[in-house]
Design a protein around this motif. Structure first.
Motif, PDB file in Angstrom:
ATOM      1  N   LYS A 218       0.833  -1.203   0.000  1.00 36.63           N
ATOM      2  CA  LYS A 218       0.000   0.000   0.000  1.00 36.63           C
ATOM      3  C   LYS A 218       0.871   1.259   0.000  1.00 36.63           C
ATOM      4  O   LYS A 218       0.620   2.202  -0.774  1.00 36.63           O
ATOM      5  N   TYR A 219       1.902   1.262   0.838  1.00 33.83           N
ATOM      6  CA  TYR A 219       2.781   2.436   0.896  1.00 33.83           C
ATOM      7  C   TYR A 219       3.638   2.570  -0.356  1.00 33.83           C
ATOM      8  O   TYR A 219       3.990   3.689  -0.760  1.00 33.83           O
ATOM      9  N   LYS A 220       3.956   1.458  -0.998  1.00 32.04           N
ATOM     10  CA  LYS A 220       4.693   1.515  -2.278  1.00 32.04           C
ATOM     11  C   LYS A 220       3.847   2.156  -3.371  1.00 32.04           C
ATOM     12  O   LYS A 220       4.357   2.848  -4.256  1.00 32.04           O
ATOM     13  N   GLU A 221       2.523   1.935  -3.317  1.00 36.78           N
ATOM     14  CA  GLU A 221       1.620   2.587  -4.270  1.00 36.78           C
ATOM     15  C   GLU A 221       1.634   4.103  -4.079  1.00 36.78           C
ATOM     16  O   GLU A 221       1.610   4.876  -5.041  1.00 36.78           O
ATOM     17  N   ILE A 222       1.645   4.514  -2.813  1.00 38.24           N
ATOM     18  CA  ILE A 222       1.568   5.953  -2.509  1.00 38.24           C
ATOM     19  C   ILE A 222       2.917   6.631  -2.713  1.00 38.24           C
ATOM     20  O   ILE A 222       2.992   7.746  -3.242  1.00 38.24           O
TER      21      ILE A 222
END
Length: 292
Positions: free
Chosen positions: A135-139
């Motif tokens: 999820k944080y890699k997407e952001i």
């Protein structure tokens, strides 16, 4: 020339920011309790080794504010981000990404170098940590990420190495013997507030403020006079306790930590005053040192 600079530790309430700061510095700089909004100011802890000086800034947990105090706390955090070289976004990886995380990632724009630090790795599992990291890699697709456990020190040396990688060359801003920029009065106030947070019921601590009025450094023991501010008469009664039992306990535990910090015996006098709705009083908050 050494590597030096300012590193802000940010995140939601209760993700372990103060625990991380204390672990890195090797000294109790920031108070730690299980309750939200434990940290109300930006607190600097200063890390030194032969090749670097890193000034870490522990900030209040970023959250949707419900009163003027909450607004002031968020301002402290945002200001610290703007003024630092690197931001550490601390994430509790034992809990799934939720609305509070979304509020933080939507609200904050990082103009400095960002490192995402997944804390409490001892309390998660492979499936959960993988989902959170994705999820944080997407952001933040190009951001460095690292897993740690601030409580027991797991991966802290690797975190320091990663921070040094992005620090600029510069001077030592502070003498190597200094571990924090906060003065004695502030550290005493925080110790007293920590004991209140740990000892009292859920509805009382967030409406409590501690102000050191005087420190007399005469011959013999130093005498410290501190005022505990609460919002309601009923809260005053809870802090005082039956026949003064609770205020005595707060004083005893506080005195022990203060004496440990300064290395000598003290006299500590605590009084409790009611200031109704102080968390929504801009005038009072400014008087107490908050920027509105």
């Amino acid at each position: 020339m050494i590597k030096s600079g300012f590193v802000t530790i940010i995140g939601k309430p209760n993700v372990g920011k103060s625990t991380l700061l204390n672990r890195i510095i090797g000294s109790k700089i920031s108070i730690v309790t299980p309750k939200c909004q434990t940290t109300r100011n930006s607190i600097q802890g200063i890390y030194n080794d032969k090749e670097s000086q890193i000034i870490f800034i522990d900030t209040p947990g970023i959250h949707k504010p419900f009163n003027e105090l909450g607004v002031a706390l968020d301002k402290v955090s945002y200001s610290s981000i703007r003024d630092s070289d690197i931001s550490l976004l601390l994430v509790d990886c034992s809990k799934d990404y939720n609305e509070e995380d979304s509020f933080l990632t939507d609200k904050i724009k990082f103009d400095n170098k960002l490192i995402i630090v997944f804390n409490k790795i001892d309390l998660t599992n492979i499936e959960l940590i993988t989902r959170i990291k994705n999820k944080y890699k997407e952001i933040y697709p190009s951001t460095d990420m690292i897993e740690i456990c601030a409580k027991d020190g797991f991966n802290i040396p690797d975190l320091i190495t990663l921070i040094k990688k992005y620090l600029p060359e510069g001077p030592r801003y502070y003498d190597e013997t200094i571990v924090t920029d906060r003065d004695l009065s502030f550290r005493i106030q925080e110790i007293i507030r920590e004991k209140i947070l740990l000892l009292l019921k859920e509805e009382v601590p967030h409406g409590v403020l501690v102000l050191v009025e005087e420190i007399h450094k005469e011959e013999g023991r130093p005498s410290i006079y501190a005022k505990i501010i609460v919002e309601k008469e009923s809260h005053k009664g809870i802090i005082l306790g039956k026949k003064g039992s609770m205020i005595k306990k707060i004083g005893t535990y506080s005195r022990q930590d203060i004496e440990k910090m300064i290395g000598q015996h003290i006299n500590l006098e605590l009084v409790v005053n009611v200031v109704e709705n102080w968390r929504n009083s801009s005038r009072f908050l400014v008087k107490a040192g908050y920027k509105i």
